[in-house]
Design an enzyme around this catalytic site. Structure first.
Site, PDB file in Angstrom:
ATOM      1  N   HIS A  95       9.571  -6.115  11.784  1.00  0.00           N
ATOM      2  CA  HIS A  95      10.036  -4.742  11.934  1.00  0.00           C
ATOM      3  C   HIS A  95      10.578  -4.574  13.350  1.00  0.00           C
ATOM      4  O   HIS A  95       9.891  -4.875  14.328  1.00  0.00           O
ATOM      5  CB  HIS A  95       8.884  -3.753  11.733  1.00  0.00           C
ATOM      6  CG  HIS A  95       8.518  -3.507  10.312  1.00  0.00           C
ATOM      7  ND1 HIS A  95       7.985  -4.474   9.512  1.00  0.00           N
ATOM      8  CD2 HIS A  95       8.623  -2.376   9.550  1.00  0.00           C
ATOM      9  CE1 HIS A  95       7.756  -3.967   8.304  1.00  0.00           C
ATOM     10  NE2 HIS A  95       8.137  -2.689   8.307  1.00  0.00           N
ATOM     11  N   ASP A 136       0.809  -1.218   0.000  1.00  0.00           N
ATOM     12  CA  ASP A 136       0.000   0.000   0.000  1.00  0.00           C
ATOM     13  C   ASP A 136       0.842   1.268   0.000  1.00  0.00           C
ATOM     14  O   ASP A 136       0.312   2.354  -0.247  1.00  0.00           O
ATOM     15  CB  ASP A 136      -0.986   0.014   1.169  1.00  0.00           C
ATOM     16  CG  ASP A 136      -0.355  -0.331   2.501  1.00  0.00           C
ATOM     17  OD1 ASP A 136       0.822  -0.731   2.520  1.00  0.00           O
ATOM     18  OD2 ASP A 136      -1.043  -0.224   3.538  1.00  0.00           O
ATOM     19  N   GLU A 158      13.624   0.312  14.461  1.00  0.00           N
ATOM     20  CA  GLU A 158      13.422   1.418  13.524  1.00  0.00           C
ATOM     21  C   GLU A 158      13.264   2.748  14.258  1.00  0.00           C
ATOM     22  O   GLU A 158      13.415   3.804  13.650  1.00  0.00           O
ATOM     23  CB  GLU A 158      12.197   1.141  12.652  1.00  0.00           C
ATOM     24  CG  GLU A 158      12.047   2.076  11.468  1.00  0.00           C
ATOM     25  CD  GLU A 158      10.834   1.764  10.599  1.00  0.00           C
ATOM     26  OE1 GLU A 158      10.694   2.414   9.555  1.00  0.00           O
ATOM     27  OE2 GLU A 158      10.034   0.873  10.964  1.00  0.00           O
ATOM     28  N   GLY A 213       4.219  -1.460  12.076  1.00  0.00           N
ATOM     29  CA  GLY A 213       3.380  -0.475  12.750  1.00  0.00           C
ATOM     30  C   GLY A 213       4.110   0.259  13.858  1.00  0.00           C
ATOM     31  O   GLY A 213       5.318   0.499  13.776  1.00  0.00           O
TER      32      GLY A 213
END
EC number: 3.5.4.4
Length: 344
Positions: free
Chosen positions: A200, A20, A203, A173
């Site tokens: 993830h 997306d 980060e 997220g």
């Protein structure tokens, strides 16, 4: 420093690309038309909504850009088209293998099921493979800020969908407010099924513990992993020995404020220490980038990072890809041959 022409000729692997966040302008307009949504925006205005500013304040401001395209990705037709578009754009970068991740729970507003959302993306990937010289696979992504009851439905997708294009699981997220340790039970449900995991982690500033927790919970790859730089030498050595792949994305890493200066960017330091770094776009549209541009940045920042070094990080990516050993060996041979030809 390598010139852009040579970089364009390099075959590439991309392991970290969000569906997306990577839609072309033409695709966004087609999706809106299919959805019966009149954007009433100029191309410049569309891009302003879909792209994060270069001086994004933090990760959460960066993530807000996804809200613009999500209403356009609520039907099977549009998800299929979006997946096709991302692979088409990657092929322009001479990407030969790509894994595209997406959160199926974000695409259910018009009564698609989780399975239908995944099947639509897989259909788009398969159609693109027939049209371009590229292999494309899908990763199911859970969003950390979603209720755990909702996330608990995701492991079942790997029981229901047996298509070879569905190859792994990710969680993305809000890392700052939802540390990795909160998802140990969910990840246990994933790994017990033998599903490949990338997570993830690392980060956001001072969240290096999430990197260690991700590895402990079964991740063989880390999305971004910038805060690995804060780990001890022994901990970094452990990651080298376990061949943990770091999916780095320079443009995105600066936008999300994981790092703020080139001098502080740990890519080359990681590489020199033997960590298995790779280069990725993260979000082609949100970050207004291509894999070509990411390679050009690394070449500019580190002029002594040459053809053999770029080849090596692609072999790292192949080793970390969620595919079978035979396919990995074929890719290794293909890339070795191509890079040898470029060096002659």
């Amino acid at each position: 420093m390598l010139n852009s022409k040579i970089i364009a000729q390099m075959p590439k692997v991309e392991l970290h690309c969000h569906l997306d966040g990577s839609l072309s302008l033409a695709c966004i307009k087609d999706l809106a038309k299919n959805a019966g949504i009149n954007l009433e925006l100029t191309d410049e205005e569309i891009l302003k909504k879909a792209q994060a500013p270069e001086n994004t304040r933090n990760l959460l401001e960066y993530l807000a850009r996804f809200d613009f395209v999500l209403p356009l990705l609520q039907t099977y037709k549009n998800l299929e088209l979006a997946a096709y578009d991302v692979v088409q754009e990657a092929a322009k970068d001479n990407v030969k293998y790509i894994e595209i991740r997406f959160a199926p729970s974000q695409h259910l507003q018009e009564n698609l099921t989780l399975e239908e959302a995944v099947e639509a993306v897989i259909a788009g990937l398969a159609r693109a493979e027939n049209d371009f010289d590229i292999r494309a696979n899908a990763l199911v992504c859970g969003l950390k800020q979603e209720p755990i009851e909702k996330l608990s439905k995701l492991p079942l997708l790997f029981d229901k969908i047996t298509d070879e294009h569905l190859v792994g699981f990710d969680m993305a997220g809000d890392e700052l407010n939802y540390p990795q340790e909160k998802f140990a039970t969910l990840l246990g449900e994933i790994t017990m099924r033998g599903v490949h995991v990338t997570l993830h982690a690392g980060e956001c500033p001072n969240c290096e513990q999430n990197v260690l927790d991700a590895v402990e919970m079964g991740a063989t790859r880390i999305g971004h992993g910038i805060m690995t730089k804060n780990l001890s030498q022994n901990q970094q050595t452990m990651m080298v020995e376990r061949r943990i792949v770091l999916e780095m994305a320079p443009t995105s890493n600066f936008q999300t404020k994981a790092v703020e200066t080139v001098a502080a960017y740990p890519f080359k330091d990681f590489y020199d220490k033997g960590l298995h770094v790779t280069l990725n776009t993260d979000n082609r549209t949100v970050s207004a980038t291509t894999l070509q541009k990411e390679y050009e940045k690394i070449s500019k920042w580190y002029p002594d990072f040459g053809l053999a070094d770029f080849e090596k990080i692609n072999h790292y990516a192949i080793d970390g890809a969620f595919i079978g050993q035979a396919e990995k060996e074929n890719l290794h041979k293909q890339f070795s041959k191509a890079y040898q030809a470029l060096s002659e």
